[in-house]
Motif scaffolding. Structure first.
Motif, PDB file in Angstrom:
ATOM      1  N   HIS A 201       0.846  -1.199   0.000  1.00  0.00           N
ATOM      2  CA  HIS A 201       0.000   0.000   0.000  1.00  0.00           C
ATOM      3  C   HIS A 201       0.882   1.250   0.000  1.00  0.00           C
ATOM      4  O   HIS A 201       1.897   1.312   0.704  1.00  0.00           O
ATOM      5  CB  HIS A 201      -0.912   0.011   1.233  1.00  0.00           C
ATOM      6  CG  HIS A 201      -1.641  -1.291   1.423  1.00  0.00           C
ATOM      7  ND1 HIS A 201      -2.579  -1.748   0.541  1.00  0.00           N
ATOM      8  CD2 HIS A 201      -1.548  -2.235   2.400  1.00  0.00           C
ATOM      9  CE1 HIS A 201      -3.057  -2.913   0.962  1.00  0.00           C
ATOM     10  NE2 HIS A 201      -2.432  -3.233   2.087  1.00  0.00           N
ATOM     11  N   GLU A 203       0.946   5.732  -0.087  1.00  0.00           N
ATOM     12  CA  GLU A 203       0.231   6.988   0.148  1.00  0.00           C
ATOM     13  C   GLU A 203       1.115   8.149  -0.281  1.00  0.00           C
ATOM     14  O   GLU A 203       2.248   8.285   0.206  1.00  0.00           O
ATOM     15  CB  GLU A 203      -0.147   7.124   1.627  1.00  0.00           C
ATOM     16  CG  GLU A 203      -0.942   8.379   1.942  1.00  0.00           C
ATOM     17  CD  GLU A 203      -1.276   8.488   3.419  1.00  0.00           C
ATOM     18  OE1 GLU A 203      -2.470   8.486   3.766  1.00  0.00           O
ATOM     19  OE2 GLU A 203      -0.327   8.560   4.231  1.00  0.00           O
ATOM     20  N   SER A 204       0.590   8.989  -1.165  1.00  0.00           N
ATOM     21  CA  SER A 204       1.359  10.132  -1.649  1.00  0.00           C
ATOM     22  C   SER A 204       1.362  11.242  -0.612  1.00  0.00           C
ATOM     23  O   SER A 204       0.633  11.197   0.382  1.00  0.00           O
ATOM     24  CB  SER A 204       0.755  10.656  -2.960  1.00  0.00           C
ATOM     25  OG  SER A 204      -0.525  11.207  -2.708  1.00  0.00           O
ATOM     26  N   GLY A 206       0.121  14.050  -0.883  1.00  0.00           N
ATOM     27  CA  GLY A 206      -1.209  14.655  -0.864  1.00  0.00           C
ATOM     28  C   GLY A 206      -2.270  13.810  -0.209  1.00  0.00           C
ATOM     29  O   GLY A 206      -3.417  14.252  -0.074  1.00  0.00           O
ATOM     30  N   GLY A 207      -1.926  12.586   0.179  1.00  0.00           N
ATOM     31  CA  GLY A 207      -2.871  11.730   0.877  1.00  0.00           C
ATOM     32  C   GLY A 207      -3.569  10.707   0.007  1.00  0.00           C
ATOM     33  O   GLY A 207      -4.388   9.927   0.509  1.00  0.00           O
ATOM     34  N   THR A 208      -3.258  10.666  -1.274  1.00  0.00           N
ATOM     35  CA  THR A 208      -3.880   9.687  -2.163  1.00  0.00           C
ATOM     36  C   THR A 208      -3.264   8.304  -1.907  1.00  0.00           C
ATOM     37  O   THR A 208      -2.044   8.153  -1.886  1.00  0.00           O
ATOM     38  CB  THR A 208      -3.668  10.069  -3.637  1.00  0.00           C
ATOM     39  OG1 THR A 208      -4.231  11.361  -3.868  1.00  0.00           O
ATOM     40  CG2 THR A 208      -4.327   9.054  -4.558  1.00  0.00           C
ATOM     41  N   ARG A 209      -4.136   7.314  -1.731  1.00  0.00           N
ATOM     42  CA  ARG A 209      -3.661   5.967  -1.440  1.00  0.00           C
ATOM     43  C   ARG A 209      -3.944   5.046  -2.621  1.00  0.00           C
ATOM     44  O   ARG A 209      -4.959   5.161  -3.291  1.00  0.00           O
ATOM     45  CB  ARG A 209      -4.327   5.416  -0.181  1.00  0.00           C
ATOM     46  CG  ARG A 209      -3.909   6.159   1.084  1.00  0.00           C
ATOM     47  CD  ARG A 209      -4.426   5.488   2.336  1.00  0.00           C
ATOM     48  NE  ARG A 209      -3.954   6.163   3.541  1.00  0.00           N
ATOM     49  CZ  ARG A 209      -4.208   5.753   4.784  1.00  0.00           C
ATOM     50  NH1 ARG A 209      -4.947   4.658   4.983  1.00  0.00           N
ATOM     51  NH2 ARG A 209      -3.735   6.421   5.813  1.00  0.00           N
ATOM     52  N   VAL A 210      -3.023   4.101  -2.834  1.00  0.00           N
ATOM     53  CA  VAL A 210      -3.186   3.134  -3.908  1.00  0.00           C
ATOM     54  C   VAL A 210      -2.624   1.792  -3.449  1.00  0.00           C
ATOM     55  O   VAL A 210      -1.605   1.743  -2.757  1.00  0.00           O
ATOM     56  CB  VAL A 210      -2.476   3.609  -5.202  1.00  0.00           C
ATOM     57  CG1 VAL A 210      -0.983   3.799  -4.971  1.00  0.00           C
ATOM     58  CG2 VAL A 210      -2.723   2.623  -6.339  1.00  0.00           C
TER      59      VAL A 210
END
Length: 298
Positions: A201, A203-204, A206-210
């Motif tokens: 997992h 998390e960038s 900016g808070g974007t998770r993938v």
């Protein structure tokens, strides 16, 4: 009714059987059964309901034992406090931690701990399995996980993070260009623990998770061998910061995604101290907790 008999009764409740309490005491189950019967006869109440298949606490027994446990803790604490001014902590301290955490962080500290507390014998069980503290009579455990749940007392020892790393040799042969999703095209070294084998997992800032599916032909049951395989250039691995900080500093390993947060399970992970749920801690456990905090919490 002596204190030893009352402690035996509490052990039977903790272990759920005469045999379990007997193992903890290195005694015979029949002698434990006799002690419980004598206590019940003196109290005039039945503490445990016995059948051929199981043992359960009666309603009256639950009330009695719930009141008894803190009283015995207070008596033990009073005795230790009275003797504390003329003796150092002593006894066998049974601990458990993962193999990697033991080797990397605990064992290097043990000589200093031994110098401070020469009367404490440290029995360190290094295991990647989550051993049952009650069943194995363990005083203190270090667990690497999100906040633990259950009946054990837990407190955070140190925050941990995870880093995707690879050797310079691997990256020279297989450059990583692009976001974490490109890992699907790389040889990823997998850790044989639930949640670590199939997805990582990210998390960038900016808070974007993938979630990124990962695959690879190598699976390791131990974090130390996983790190060694990464050093040898076998592939890309996800490892704890405390396990690779020296390698990152020396250039032996490289942070593949330095601007992205990574984890295999949960982003809020830490090393936790766990000990059996009771109000009183033996001094041998308390001094080890304080010692680990002083050396590792930062």
């Amino acid at each position: 009714m002596d204190i030893a008999s009352l402690k035996t009764v509490l052990l039977v409740e903790t272990h759920g059987s005469f045999a379990g309490a007997a193992r903890a005491m290195s005694a015979d189950p029949s002698s434990v059964s006799r002690v419980v019967a004598n206590v019940e006869a003196e109290l005039g109440i039945r503490l445990f309901q016995r059948t051929t298949r199981r043992l359960t606490v009666t309603e009256e027994g639950h009330i009695y034992l719930q009141k008894l446990a803190p009283l015995l803790d207070e008596m033990a604490a009073a005795k230790e406090a009275a003797l504390g001014h003329r003796r150092h902590p002593k006894g066998v301290l049974k601990m458990t931690a993962s193999v990697a955490f033991s080797c990397e962080l605990i064992v290097p500290l043990l000589p200093a701990f031994r110098d401070l507390y020469p009367d404490i014998t440290v029995d360190l069980n290094s295991s990647d399995a989550n051993l049952d503290l009650i069943e194995n009579s363990i005083d203190l455990a270090v667990r690497l996980a999100p906040a633990p749940k259950g009946d054990l007392i837990s407190s955070r020892l140190m925050k941990t993070t995870y880093i995707v790393v690879a050797s310079p040799a691997y990256l020279a042969r297989h450059p990583v260009t692009g976001p974490p999703s490109v890992l699907k095209d790389h040889e990823c070294l997998r850790f044989a623990l639930p949640g670590f084998q199939d997805h990582w997992h990210f998390e960038s800032v900016g808070g974007t998770r993938v979630d990124v599916p990962i695959s690879g032909k190598s699976l390791f049951s131990n974090a130390l061998t996983l790190r060694d395989a990464t050093r040898c250039g076998m592939g890309i691995a996800l490892l704890a910061d405390w396990l690779v900080q020296d390698d990152l500093g020396s250039g032996r390993l490289i942070d593949v995604f330095p601007d992205v947060h990574c984890t295999a399970t949960d982003f809020d992970t830490a090393a936790w101290l766990l000990y059996p749920s009771r109000t009183y801690l033996p001094s041998k456990v308390r001094v080890m907790i304080d010692f680990l905090r002083a050396h590792l919490a930062a």
